[in-house]
Motif scaffolding. Structure first.
Motif, PDB file in Angstrom:
ATOM      1  N   GLN A  55       0.812  -1.211   0.000  1.00 36.24           N
ATOM      2  CA  GLN A  55       0.000   0.000   0.000  1.00 36.24           C
ATOM      3  C   GLN A  55       0.851   1.270   0.000  1.00 36.24           C
ATOM      4  OE1 GLN A  55      -3.284   0.375   2.647  1.00 36.24           O
ATOM      5  NE2 GLN A  55      -4.286  -1.500   1.946  1.00 36.24           N
ATOM      6  N   PHE A  58       1.574   1.702  -3.558  1.00 39.04           N
ATOM      7  CA  PHE A  58       0.320   2.001  -4.239  1.00 39.04           C
ATOM      8  C   PHE A  58      -0.062   3.469  -4.062  1.00 39.04           C
ATOM      9  CE2 PHE A  58      -4.418   1.787  -4.447  1.00 39.04           C
ATOM     10  CZ  PHE A  58      -4.523   1.343  -5.754  1.00 39.04           C
ATOM     11  N   GLN A  66      -4.541   4.390  -9.479  1.00 38.11           N
ATOM     12  CA  GLN A  66      -5.055   3.737  -8.273  1.00 38.11           C
ATOM     13  C   GLN A  66      -6.481   3.240  -8.489  1.00 38.11           C
ATOM     14  OE1 GLN A  66      -4.593   5.812  -4.541  1.00 38.11           O
ATOM     15  NE2 GLN A  66      -2.640   6.718  -5.146  1.00 38.11           N
ATOM     16  N   CYS A  69      -6.653   0.168 -10.708  1.00 37.64           N
ATOM     17  CA  CYS A  69      -6.227  -1.036  -9.984  1.00 37.64           C
ATOM     18  C   CYS A  69      -7.295  -1.492  -8.999  1.00 37.64           C
ATOM     19  CB  CYS A  69      -4.918  -0.770  -9.249  1.00 37.64           C
ATOM     20  SG  CYS A  69      -3.485  -0.498 -10.311  1.00 37.64           S
ATOM     21  N   ARG A  70      -7.897  -0.541  -8.291  1.00 37.35           N
ATOM     22  CA  ARG A  70      -8.944  -0.900  -7.326  1.00 37.35           C
ATOM     23  C   ARG A  70     -10.149  -1.517  -8.035  1.00 37.35           C
ATOM     24  NH1 ARG A  70      -7.983   4.295  -4.831  1.00 37.35           N
ATOM     25  NH2 ARG A  70      -6.733   4.073  -2.929  1.00 37.35           N
ATOM     26  N   LEU A 114      -2.040  -5.011 -10.484  1.00 39.98           N
ATOM     27  CA  LEU A 114      -0.973  -4.011 -10.403  1.00 39.98           C
ATOM     28  C   LEU A 114      -0.067  -4.024 -11.628  1.00 39.98           C
ATOM     29  CD1 LEU A 114      -0.165  -4.404  -6.620  1.00 39.98           C
ATOM     30  CD2 LEU A 114      -1.067  -2.357  -7.732  1.00 39.98           C
ATOM     31  N   LEU A 204      -5.095  -4.341  -1.767  1.00 36.79           N
ATOM     32  CA  LEU A 204      -5.326  -2.956  -2.198  1.00 36.79           C
ATOM     33  C   LEU A 204      -6.580  -2.363  -1.565  1.00 36.79           C
ATOM     34  CD1 LEU A 204      -4.559  -3.290  -6.024  1.00 36.79           C
ATOM     35  CD2 LEU A 204      -2.980  -2.841  -4.134  1.00 36.79           C
TER      36      LEU A 204
END
Length: 225
Positions: A55, A58, A66, A69-70, A114, A204
């Motif tokens: 994190q 990240f 971000q 990816c989330r 990622l 994440l």
């Protein structure tokens, strides 16, 4: 907490140094290099310590990266909940019954959330230990095998399990890892735990600050020292 994470990051860098030495010596036999993402498919379990460090990296990404990816991570959670309806924040795998998470399908080709569009890792400097160890067998200097798996693209002409130069102090590495995880979990929850795992996508989505880590079932399962 930040001191523990810094110590863990330094420990991970010793893994990188070992891998680089192996690569330097057997460059013609090892395909694993930065930006190679052939193995970055499926679900890899990582420790909660890995998740916290992940994190940090990240958080350095641009906001749009971000969110992309989330979004991918949330899709993975939906799939996992179809299998385990009770699986939710903070996404601790050790709370699931029967250790089914240790037997995930090996033919899962879903890319890691990622990975960039070009296949490079967006958080390479913060990637988990399993990512750093993958590709080469993990044989201790004593000869003890912690993992005899290796990427099938590597060492096509020779057996890497018989190469003493690939061996390293893996027992010491994992002892230090467990010590740091124990210290981390104790600071987090008040209990020293050596088995606290999650998946990379769910890492994440963990909210370390808002989660009440002292609540059940976090404190009821897992290995204690």
């Amino acid at each position: 907490m930040q001191t523990i994470l810094a110590q863990y990051k330094a420990l991970l860098e010793t893994v990188d140094a070992w891998f680089d030495r192996c690569l330097s010596r057997y460059d013609d036999q090892v395909s694993c290099k930065r930006n190679c993402s052939g193995c970055c498919r499926g679900l890899f379990d990582i420790s909660l310590l890995d998740a916290a460090l992940l994190q940090q990296g990240f958080a350095e990404l641009e906001q749009q990266q971000q969110e992309n990816c989330r979004s991918k991570a949330r899709s993975r959670v939906q799939m996992l909940r179809s299998r385990w309806p009770q699986f939710g924040p903070p996404f601790i795998l050790n709370d699931l019954p029967g250790n089914e998470w240790q037997r995930m399908p090996e033919d899962d080709q879903t890319p890691c959330p990622l990975l960039s569009d070009t296949g490079s890792c967006l958080v390479y400097r913060y990637r988990p230990m399993t990512c750093r160890l993958h590709g080469l067998p993990n044989i201790d200097l004593s000869g003890e095998s912690f993992s005899d798996d290796y990427c099938t693209l590597n060492f096509r002409d020779i057996d890497p399990l018989k190469i003493p130069e690939l061996r390293w102090q893996f027992r010491d590495l994992f002892t230090q890892e467990f010590d740091l995880l124990g210290a981390f979990s104790e600071r987090l929850s008040g209990q020293r735990r050596l088995e606290l795992d999650t998946f990379i996508p769910t890492a994440l989505l963990i909210d370390f600050k808002r989660t009440d880590w002292r609540r059940a079932p976090f404190g009821e399962k897992g290995c204690t020292s």
